[in-house]
Design an enzyme around this catalytic site. Structure first.
Site, PDB file in Angstrom:
ATOM      1  N   GLU A  76      16.627  -9.044  -6.633  1.00  0.00           N
ATOM      2  CA  GLU A  76      16.117  -9.998  -7.618  1.00  0.00           C
ATOM      3  C   GLU A  76      14.846  -9.479  -8.287  1.00  0.00           C
ATOM      4  O   GLU A  76      14.631  -9.688  -9.485  1.00  0.00           O
ATOM      5  CB  GLU A  76      15.814 -11.353  -6.946  1.00  0.00           C
ATOM      6  CG  GLU A  76      17.020 -12.034  -6.303  1.00  0.00           C
ATOM      7  CD  GLU A  76      17.307 -11.533  -4.908  1.00  0.00           C
ATOM      8  OE1 GLU A  76      16.532 -10.710  -4.379  1.00  0.00           O
ATOM      9  OE2 GLU A  76      18.328 -11.953  -4.320  1.00  0.00           O
ATOM     10  N   HIS A  85      18.064 -22.333   1.198  1.00  0.00           N
ATOM     11  CA  HIS A  85      18.598 -22.019  -0.127  1.00  0.00           C
ATOM     12  C   HIS A  85      18.330 -23.105  -1.158  1.00  0.00           C
ATOM     13  O   HIS A  85      18.710 -22.952  -2.315  1.00  0.00           O
ATOM     14  CB  HIS A  85      20.106 -21.752  -0.030  1.00  0.00           C
ATOM     15  CG  HIS A  85      20.435 -20.400   0.529  1.00  0.00           C
ATOM     16  ND1 HIS A  85      19.999 -19.996   1.768  1.00  0.00           N
ATOM     17  CD2 HIS A  85      21.131 -19.356   0.017  1.00  0.00           C
ATOM     18  CE1 HIS A  85      20.428 -18.755   1.987  1.00  0.00           C
ATOM     19  NE2 HIS A  85      21.105 -18.352   0.943  1.00  0.00           N
ATOM     20  N   HIS A  91     -11.689   2.124 -11.720  1.00  0.00           N
ATOM     21  CA  HIS A  91     -11.091   3.107 -10.819  1.00  0.00           C
ATOM     22  C   HIS A  91     -11.144   4.495 -11.446  1.00  0.00           C
ATOM     23  O   HIS A  91     -10.233   4.874 -12.182  1.00  0.00           O
ATOM     24  CB  HIS A  91      -9.641   2.719 -10.532  1.00  0.00           C
ATOM     25  CG  HIS A  91      -9.490   1.358  -9.919  1.00  0.00           C
ATOM     26  ND1 HIS A  91      -9.225   1.164  -8.578  1.00  0.00           N
ATOM     27  CD2 HIS A  91      -9.588   0.117 -10.446  1.00  0.00           C
ATOM     28  CE1 HIS A  91      -9.149  -0.128  -8.309  1.00  0.00           C
ATOM     29  NE2 HIS A  91      -9.360  -0.796  -9.431  1.00  0.00           N
ATOM     30  N   HIS A 148     -11.918   5.673  -5.362  1.00  0.00           N
ATOM     31  CA  HIS A 148     -10.736   4.922  -5.786  1.00  0.00           C
ATOM     32  C   HIS A 148     -11.078   3.753  -6.705  1.00  0.00           C
ATOM     33  O   HIS A 148     -10.629   3.691  -7.840  1.00  0.00           O
ATOM     34  CB  HIS A 148      -9.970   4.412  -4.561  1.00  0.00           C
ATOM     35  CG  HIS A 148      -8.616   3.863  -4.881  1.00  0.00           C
ATOM     36  ND1 HIS A 148      -8.435   2.748  -5.671  1.00  0.00           N
ATOM     37  CD2 HIS A 148      -7.382   4.273  -4.527  1.00  0.00           C
ATOM     38  CE1 HIS A 148      -7.137   2.509  -5.784  1.00  0.00           C
ATOM     39  NE2 HIS A 148      -6.485   3.409  -5.103  1.00  0.00           N
TER      40      HIS A 148
END
Lengths: 666, 666
Positions: free
Chosen positions: B412, B474, B29, B263
Site C-alpha cells: 500500500e 479490518h 545538514h 550530519h
C-alpha cells in the site's frame, strides 16, 4: 493406528475444521489453513512449548499467526490442544460475541499472542517478542540458567513479506542476530489477486540472507522435512531463521487447490464435500474430530503442565539462591511501579527561559533509569533529538542484550510493532521515540496497540510547527487530531517540564492501552505553580491553570503543550485590561473526557461560552471544547520552513492575536 | 585550467555553497551535500538531460533527491545550472518565504520534482515516475521513437533504505524491470545517531540483487568510477540500477568528516574555515562561485535548450505523421477531461436492493475506460475486492507496459508513493485501491500528495464496520476523521451509486490535491432522485437530500455514505409521526466547507439546532456540523467481527435508534 496415519488424520482434522468453520460463517479464508496444516501441525506437536491450561505461562514459546486471515488454523490448534476455546466457538466463527473473530485478536481468544490480519504486523511484533526474550534472558539467566528461554515462532505469508514493515523488522532482527526467532513462510505463490507472478517475484531467500537470516527451503507438505528444518533452525543460535515452506493453498480441494479461489471465500458446499472425500473424510461429518486425534492433541495439556511445573521449580530455586535478583524478576513480571512517584519525578523550578519538554522528558528518564528496571527504551535513529536514552543502560546489541537502549534504525514502523511485541511479551515497559510527524509511518502498529490494549509508550518529539526550519515535510499539523481520533489511544501534550514529568507517570500507569507523549523541540518556560495548579493535574486531562481576575471568567483560553505559555501571557494582558480571562491547560482530551461531568463543568463552565482554544495544529475537533461561540486558533494548513518564532508570527499564533480575538469575543 | 581541476573546483563549489547556506541558516545538514557532491556533479553535468529554463519540459530526465535533508546539494545544483533560483535564495536557506525550505518541496522551487525529507518517499515516488515513463513510452514510442524517453535518477541514503516503503518500491521496481531507473546510493555508513553499525548491517547489494536490480559498487569520490557506473547502468535496460557510492559524510571537514557530527548541524564557524582551507578555498569567501565554474555549469542552459528544441521538432513531426495519436498524446499531457461528464457518467436507476458503492465505482470505471485515456489504475492486491480494474486495458507488466492496470502487490505504501510519482510525471491520472483501513499503511504518501498538491486518487473500499466478518482489525472507525483532519485532502464518501459516479467526477476535477473515495463493501439502495436532489449535488459537499414534511424542519438528520439510507428511512418515520425531519447527505466535509455561507445556511439553517449526525465511524469532529445541541451517532470504539447487520444493530446504528434520538431531541 500408525503414527504416520495418526499424523495425517490430525492434519486433516485441522483442515476440515477450518473448512467447516469458514463454510458455516459463509466467509473467511480456508486456503491458508489447508495449505499450512502440515507445517503447523509439526510445529505445534513436536516443538511448541506451551501450556494450554495456562496461556499466560511466562516461559512459553510464543506463536504468532502473522497471516491472520488464516485464523481458523490457529483456532483449530487452540481448540485441539486444549485451550479454553470450545468447539462451539469454532462453530460460531466470525459471529457476534464469539471468541473466534475473523482475524485473531489479542485479549479475545486464549492463546492468541497478538492481533494479526493487517499484514506484516504479526511478523514484526514477533521480532519484539524475541527482543524481549533475549533481553530478559541476558539479565536473569546468568543467575538461573534457562529461566527465560523460549522461542518465538510465526507463520508468515507472501503478503506479509511484501509489506514494508517486515523489511524493517527482518533487517533489524538480522542485525540483532535474534537466533530464537523461527518463522515458517507459507510460500504458496498465491495472493488474493492471483499468482505471485503478478507482482511478487523477488528472491525471498536471497533477500533474507542479505538481512543475515538463516534460510531453509522445504516442501511444506513433507512433515519430516519441516521437522528437520525446525530442528536445524533451533541449532542456529545467532541468526533468525526463515523456513520457506512450499505449499499448495487449499490443499486437498480437487478444484481449488493452488488457486486464489480458495484464498478468501468458502469452498462452497459441493467443493467442501469433494475435498473431504479426497482427504478421506466422511463428507457428512461437520466439525468432526476423531477420538484418537483428540487424545493425541490433548497430550499438550499434560506436557504443558509438566513444563510449567519444572519452570516453577526453577523459579523457586532462583528465589532461594538469588533473593534480590529474583525479587527484581518478580517485580518486573508484575509491572510493579514505584509506590510513590512524588519521590521519583524530578521537580523543575519555575524558570522563564525554561527548557524543551523533550529535554524535560530526558531528565524524567534519567531519574527513572535506576528506579524502574522494566524500562527498555529506544528511538528510530533520533535518540539525540528525541532524548530518549536511558543513562548508563548500554546499547542493546548482540552480545549486550542485557542493555536497555535499543537502536531501531530509521524504522519507525518496525519500532512500533516491536514495542507492541515487547509489551505483549511481558516483563518490560517499552517506549520508543521518533518525530511526531513520523507517527504516520507507524500508525498501523499504534492502532494494533490501541485495539489490543497494549501499553506501548510512544515518545514523539518535534510536535508542531515549533520545530522550525525543517519545514512542512517535518511539521505535524493534522497529527494530534488524527491520533486523538483513534479509540483507546491516550495522547498527552504537556505544557512544560513539570507537566512532562506527570505525563510520564500517566503513561506508565496506563496499562489498558498505548500512550503517546507529544513533546516540543523548542524551549518552553517552566511555570510557577501553586497547590491548585500542581502539575499532577495532568492526570485529569485538563485543569484551571490560571484563574480569571475576580474568579469569574468572561472568557476561557484553552491551550495545550507549547501554546499554554501563549494563552497564559494573553490572559495576563486581558486580566490587566479588565477582561476576566481563565486559562485552562489541556494536556489530554482523553483523560479529561473521562472525568466526572461535575469536574468538567468546573473547568469549562457551560455558562462561559466565550472560549478560545490555541493549539499549533489543525483546529479539527476543537468544537467539542469551545462550543459554537468559541474560536479555535490553530494551523489549518501545512507549515513553513523558517525559525519557529517567525512561523508562529506568520501564522498568527501570537499573544496579541489571542488578546484581540478574546476582546472581540467578549 | 585543466578539466580535472575545473571539475574539482565545481565540486567544491557545491560543497562550499552547501556549507555556507547551512551556516547562515544556523541549521541544516551539510554532511550529505559534501559527501555526495562528486557523484551528483557527475550525474548533473555528464548525464542529466534537462532544461533549466523550462523545468517542466516533458521529456526531461527526472532527478529526485530522496535524501531530502541534503537539500542544499539540490539547491546548489539548481542555482548553478541556471534554474530560476537566485543566489539570494540560497542565502535565505530555511527562511520564511524563501524558495529554499529545509527540505525540497514540489511547487516551491523550480526543478524540484517531488517533496522529500520523510525518508523513503523520494525513492518510491521515483519508481512511480519510471512506471509512468515506461507506460507512455510503450503507448507512444511505436509511433514516434524516443518521444517519451528519459531516465529517472535519485540520490538515496542509508535512511531511505531502512524505511519499509523502499523495500516495497524496490521489490516492485525489480519485478517490473524498470531499466530506466538509476539510483545513486550514498553509502556513508553514518546516520543521525552514529555509525550504521548500530542498527543497519544488512547486505544492501545482495538485498537489491534479490529484488532483481542491477547493483554496482563504486568509490563515490572517484568521479570516473561514478561515470562508468552510470554509463553501465544506462545499458542495462531490463533492471533498475543501484549504484552504491561509498562516500565520506562531511567530505573535506578536517574534524567532522566521516562523523555524525556533520550530519544534521552546521559545521560551526571555525570548522567551516578549516574545511574551506582544506578544500583550497578562501575561508573569507562566502557563497563564492568562481567565474569559470559558473560558466561551466551554465552550459546546461544551452544544451537543455537544444534538447528541448529537438524534442519539440519530434513532436511536430509526430503530429504530422500520426495526427490522431498525437492529439491523444497532447490531450493526455494537458490532463484534458471529457467536456460533458453527463454523457459519460453511468446513471443508476432507483433500486431498493441496490449495489455496493465499490460496485458502482467499477461501473463508473468501465464507462471511463475508453473515454479517459489518461487513467492508469491499480490495487494493492485487492482488485477483485476494490473493483478498480480498467476493462480490457491489460496488465501493466514488463513486456506490456502499455497496459493500464497495475498490480502493486500487498504494498500500500509503495502504491501511494507510486501514484504520486505517476501524477507528478504528467500525462496520466493514477488511482489505486485498497481497504480504507490500510490508508494507515500509506498515510505518509497521502500526506506528500496533500502537501504538494498532487492529484493522486485513492479508491478505498470496505469503508466501515459494514465490511462485517473481517472484524476490528479490518474495520476503519477513526480513519474518516483522521483523513479529514489532513489539510488539502478531499475525502468523498458517496451515499449510493449515483453519488459515487459524481464523486468520481469530483475526484478527476480536483487538480489541486489528492482525493480519497471511501466506498462500501455492502450493498446500498440506489435512491430515487429529483432535480433538486440530483447526485451532482455531491460537488457541493452536502445538500438537502430529503426535505422535511411541510418544508420547515424541526430536526436535521445528517448522514454520509452508507448511513444516508438509515437516516432517510428514519426521516420518513419521523415525518409520518409529525416530526418534521430533513435529511442532509454530506459526502464531503471539505467541499461543503468551501461553499458560500449562504448555501451552507440553507442546508443547515442556524436556527435549526436539533441535528443528528449518523456515520459508522468515530464521532470525532462532528460537533462542527451538529453544534452543541446536536447528537452525533457513530462508533466511538473498535468494531466487531460479525455479519454487518448484526454489528450495526449491536452498536445502535439503526433506524429505530435514530428515530428515538430525534424525538428526544425535539
Amino acid at each position: 493406528m500408525s503414527d504416520s496415519s495418526l499424523d495425517q488424520l490430525s492434519v486433516n482434522t485441522i483442515r476440515t475444521l477450518s473448512m467447516d468453520a469458514v463454510e458455516a460463517a459463509k466467509s473467511g479464508h480456508p486456503g491458508m489453513p489447508m495449505g499450512m496444516a502440515d507445517a503447523a501441525y509439526v510445529l505445534w506437536t513436536k516443538f511448541l512449548r506451551h501450556n494450554p491450561k495456562n496461556p499466560g505461562w511466562f516461559n512459553r514459546d510464543r506463536f504468532v499467526l502473522s497471516a491472520g486471515h488464516g485464523s481458523m488454523l490457529l483456532y483449530s490448534l487452540l481448540h485441539l490442544t486444549g485451550y479454553d476455546l470450545p468447539l462451539e466457538e469454532l462453530k460460531n466463527f466470525r459471529q457476534l460475541g464469539s471468541k473466534t473473530p475473523g482475524h485473531p485478536e489479542f485479549g479475545i481468544t486464549p492463546g492468541v499472542e497478538t492481533s494479526t490480519g493487517p499484514l506484516g504486523q504479526g511478523f514484526s511484533t514477533g521480532v519484539g517478542m524475541a527482543m524481549a526474550e533475549a533481553h530478559l534472558a541476558a539479565r536473569f539467566n546468568p543467575f538461573s540458567p534457562g529461566l527465560v528461554d523460549h522461542h518465538t515462532y510465526a507463520i508468515v505469508s507472501d503478503g506479509d513479506l511484501m509489506e514494508g514493515v517486515t523489511h524493517e523488522a527482518a533487517s533489524l532482527a538480522g542485525h540483532l542476530k535474534l537466533g530464537k526467532l523461527i518463522y515458517l513462510y507459507d510460500s504458496n505463490n498465491i495472493t488474493i489477486d492471483g499468482s505471485t507472478e503478478l507482482a511478487f517475484t523477488e528472491d525471498v531467500a536471497q533477500r533474507f540472507e542479505a538481512y543475515g537470516w538463516h534460510v531453509l527451503d522445504v516442501d511444506g507438505h513433507n512433515r519430516s522435512q519441516v521437522e528437520t528444518a525446525i530442528k536445524k533452525s533451533k541449532k542456529i543460535i545467532n541468526k533468525p531463521s526463515l523456513i520457506i515452506c512450499h505449499t499448495h493453498i487449499g490443499y486437498g480441494s480437487p478444484n481449488k487447490q493452488g488457486s486464489e479461489a480458495s484464498h478468501g471465500a468458502p469452498l462452497g458446499e459441493e467443493e467442501l464435500r469433494l475435498t473431504k472425500i479426497k482427504l478421506g473424510w466422511n463428507p457428512d461429518h461437520h466439525f468432526h474430530i476423531p477420538d484418537e486425534v483428540s487424545v493425541h492433541f490433548r497430550s499438550a495439556e499434560k506436557s504443558g503442565e509438566k513444563l510449567e511445573k519444572e519452570w516453577n521449580e526453577k523459579v523457586v530455586q532462583f528465589r532461594k539462591e538469588h533473593g534480590e535478583v529474583a525479587a527484581l524478576f518478580d517485580k518486573m513480571l508484575t509491572r510493579a511501579l514505584p509506590s510513590d512517584f512524588n519521590e521519583i519525578l524530578p521537580f523543575f523550578e519555575a524558570d522563564e527561559k525554561g527548557l524543551a519538554t523533550r529535554k524535560a522528558s530526558q531528565q524524567v528518564l534519567d531519574s527513572f533509569a535506576d528506579q524502574i528496571p522494566q524500562l527498555i527504551g529506544g528511538s528510530a535513529d533520533l535518540r539525540a533529538s528525541n532524548l530518549t536514552g536511558l543513562k548508563d543502560k548500554g546499547e542493546f546489541q548482540h552480545g549486550s542484550y542485557e542493555s536497555q537502549n535499543i537502536n531501531y534504525g530509521v524504522r519507525e514502523h518496525a519500532m512500533g510493532a516491536a514495542l507492541n511485541g515487547i509489551a505483549l511479551h511481558g516483563g518490560l515497559i517499552p517506549y520508543g521515540g521518533t518525530f511526531l510527524i513520523f507517527s504516520d509511518y507507524c500508525r498501523p502498529a499504534i492502532r494494533i496497540a490501541a485495539l489490543s490494549k497494549i501499553p506501548s509508550i510512544f515518545v514523539f518529539t518535534h510536535d508542531s510547527i515549533g520545530l522550525g526550519e525543517d519545514g512542512p515535510t517535518h511539521q505535524p499539523v493534522e497529527h494530534l487530531a488524527s491520533l486523538r481520533a483513534m479509540p483507546n489511544l491516550m495522547v498527552l501534550r504537556p505544557a512544560d517540564a513539570n507537566e512532562t514529568a506527570w505525563a510520564w507517570k500517566a503513561a506508565l500507569e496506563n496499562t489498558e492501552g498505548p500512550t503517546l507523549l507529544a513533546l516540543t523541540r523548542q524551549s518552553l518556560p517552566v511555570f510557577k505553580r501553586t497547590d491548585s495548579t500542581h502539575a499532577s493535574n495532568v492526570e485529569k486531562g485538563a485543569y484551571i491553570f490560571k484563574e480569571a481576575a475576580g474568579g469569574k471568567p468572561k472568557v476561557i483560553l484553552i491551550g495545550t503543550g507549547s501554546e499554554v505559555s501563549l494563552v497564559s501571557e494573553a490572559a495576563d494582558k486581558l486580566n490587566d485590561e479588565g477582561v476576566a480571562a481563565r486559562v485552562v491547560s489541556m494536556p489530554s482530551w482523553e483523560l479529561f473526557s473521562r472525568q466526572p461531568e461535575k469536574y468538567r463543568n468546573e473547568v469549562l463552565p457551560p455558562e462561559v461560552t466565550n472560549r478560545i482554544s490555541v493549539e499549533a495544529a489543525v483546529t479539527f475537533g476543537w468544537e467539542r471544547w469551545i462550543g459554537p461561540d468559541g474560536v479555535a486558533m490553530g494551523v489549518d494548513r501545512f507549515g513553513e520552513s523558517a525559525p519557529y518564532k517567525d512561523i508562529f508570527n506568520h501564522l498568527g499564533l501570537t499573544v496579541d492575536r489571542i488578546v484581540e480575538k478574546a476582546k472581540k469575543l467578549v
